[in-house]
Design a protein around this motif. Structure first.
Motif, PDB file in Angstrom:
ATOM      1  N   ARG A 118       0.816  -1.221   0.000  1.00 58.86           N
ATOM      2  CA  ARG A 118       0.000   0.000   0.000  1.00 58.86           C
ATOM      3  C   ARG A 118       0.845   1.265   0.000  1.00 58.86           C
ATOM      4  O   ARG A 118       0.317   2.367   0.137  1.00 58.86           O
ATOM      5  CB  ARG A 118      -0.990   0.034   1.179  1.00 58.86           C
ATOM      6  CG  ARG A 118      -1.916  -1.170   1.244  1.00 58.86           C
ATOM      7  CD  ARG A 118      -2.857  -1.077   2.439  1.00 58.86           C
ATOM      8  NE  ARG A 118      -3.655  -2.277   2.590  1.00 58.86           N
ATOM      9  CZ  ARG A 118      -4.476  -2.508   3.598  1.00 58.86           C
ATOM     10  NH1 ARG A 118      -4.615  -1.593   4.550  1.00 58.86           N
ATOM     11  NH2 ARG A 118      -5.162  -3.619   3.674  1.00 58.86           N
ATOM     12  N   ASP A 147       4.452   3.547  -1.550  1.00 51.32           N
ATOM     13  CA  ASP A 147       5.093   3.927  -2.798  1.00 51.32           C
ATOM     14  C   ASP A 147       6.479   4.496  -2.479  1.00 51.32           C
ATOM     15  O   ASP A 147       6.856   4.619  -1.305  1.00 51.32           O
ATOM     16  CB  ASP A 147       4.248   4.933  -3.590  1.00 51.32           C
ATOM     17  CG  ASP A 147       3.898   6.187  -2.816  1.00 51.32           C
ATOM     18  OD1 ASP A 147       4.638   6.549  -1.863  1.00 51.32           O
ATOM     19  OD2 ASP A 147       2.898   6.846  -3.152  1.00 51.32           O
ATOM     20  N   LYS A 193       0.669  -1.612  -5.753  1.00 53.17           N
ATOM     21  CA  LYS A 193       1.261  -1.305  -4.442  1.00 53.17           C
ATOM     22  C   LYS A 193       1.594  -2.542  -3.611  1.00 53.17           C
ATOM     23  O   LYS A 193       1.577  -2.522  -2.387  1.00 53.17           O
ATOM     24  CB  LYS A 193       0.359  -0.362  -3.633  1.00 53.17           C
ATOM     25  CG  LYS A 193       0.139   0.999  -4.280  1.00 53.17           C
ATOM     26  CD  LYS A 193      -0.667   1.920  -3.407  1.00 53.17           C
ATOM     27  CE  LYS A 193      -0.850   3.281  -4.050  1.00 53.17           C
ATOM     28  NZ  LYS A 193       0.399   4.036  -4.176  1.00 53.17           N
ATOM     29  N   GLU A 214       8.507   1.093  -7.995  1.00 58.00           N
ATOM     30  CA  GLU A 214       7.082   1.057  -7.644  1.00 58.00           C
ATOM     31  C   GLU A 214       6.505  -0.319  -7.977  1.00 58.00           C
ATOM     32  O   GLU A 214       6.703  -0.844  -9.083  1.00 58.00           O
ATOM     33  CB  GLU A 214       6.322   2.127  -8.432  1.00 58.00           C
ATOM     34  CG  GLU A 214       6.787   3.549  -8.159  1.00 58.00           C
ATOM     35  CD  GLU A 214       6.248   4.117  -6.857  1.00 58.00           C
ATOM     36  OE1 GLU A 214       5.294   3.534  -6.303  1.00 58.00           O
ATOM     37  OE2 GLU A 214       6.788   5.138  -6.396  1.00 58.00           O
TER      38      GLU A 214
END
Length: 271
Positions: free
Chosen positions: A34, A36, A65, A61
């Motif tokens: 969740r 970045d 996520k 990335e």
């Protein structure tokens, strides 16, 4: 960004202002689920360290996520290993990153993925330093690295999201099933065995600081091909990056210790 697996995969690079002409060490930092790259930088503050110590830093990335760290319970089919291969090739070309001094760190899900890299990409990463995770059970059963990889693991003894004593990861508030992990002790023993460490571990017990936490350190130093296996246990510490930002309230993730600068500890070990 680059194309991998039919997707455009972004990554954030920090290059120190005074890079020399020789190949530069590279730290690849994998964010948690969740999260970045910018959020991980806010938690850990690795860019300031990269500037001071003179290494390249990249925050890749994950798709949706979440890194595909080998747990079937998270249901990921993304080929993150292929993405990392392409990323390293690109950084070697564009930024003169040193393939012999390429390192991985990560937090939580990113830490679990770092363990996978040590298992499946030991020729590409000279050392790893996962924070906030124990080794996944399924990965431990499949892990057969062809080379020893130095490993530093930093974990919180009172982590409410990653069971210090092993078992099922439940996620926040204990309702989920995100797969089983080894205990912290078994994770340490696993890597000591993989690296063929011959010595008994040296242990140092820390004293409690004003924030109510303490840092205990364990080191195996006589391992194959000069490798080392080490662990910091943050007594009373939570699912956090020691010395970093308390990114959620303490009752959700536990306490962020200020008795250890995890970013500096990670770099000291990797370098």
């Amino acid at each position: 960004s680059l194309q991998s697996g039919g997707k455009q995969r972004p990554y954030l690079v920090y290059a120190p202002r005074h890079l020399g002409p020789l190949p530069q060490p590279l730290v690849v930092a994998f964010h948690g689920a969740r999260g970045d790259g910018p959020g991980f930088e806010k938690i850990a503050g690795l860019a300031k360290l990269a500037e001071r110590e003179g290494f390249l830093l990249v925050y890749p990335e994950a798709v949706d996520k979440r890194w595909n760290d080998g747990r079937k319970e998270i249901g990921s089919t993304v080929d993150d290993l292929a993405f990392v291969d392409s990323l390293l090739d690109s950084l070697n070309r564009e930024f003169n990153a040193d393939p012999k001094r390429t390192y991985a760190t990560g937090f939580s899900n990113g830490a679990l993925f770092s363990f996978r890299l040590a298992c499946e990409r030991p020729k590409r990463f000279a050392a790893i330093a996962p924070v906030g995770a124990n080794l996944g059970l399924a990965l431990s059963q499949a892990c057969k690295p062809e080379l020893p990889t130095p490993v530093l693991n930093i974990v919180g003894e009172k982590d409410p999201l990653m069971p210090f004593g092993g078992g099922r990861i439940t996620g926040p508030f204990g309702g989920g099933n995100l797969g089983p992990v080894l205990s912290s002790d078994d994770t340490l023993a696993f890597w000591a065995a993989q690296n063929k460490c011959r010595d008994l571990p040296a242990n140092r017990r820390g004293t409690l600081g004003k924030d109510g936490t303490a840092v205990d350190k364990t080191v195996y130093s006589q391992c194959a091909k000069g490798s080392q296996v080490a662990r910091y246990v943050i007594r009373e510490g939570g699912h956090t990056w020691p010395g970093g930002w308390q990114y959620l309230r303490q009752w959700i993730i536990g306490k962020t210790s200020q008795q250890l600068d995890a970013s500096q500890a990670v770099w000291d070990f990797l370098s």
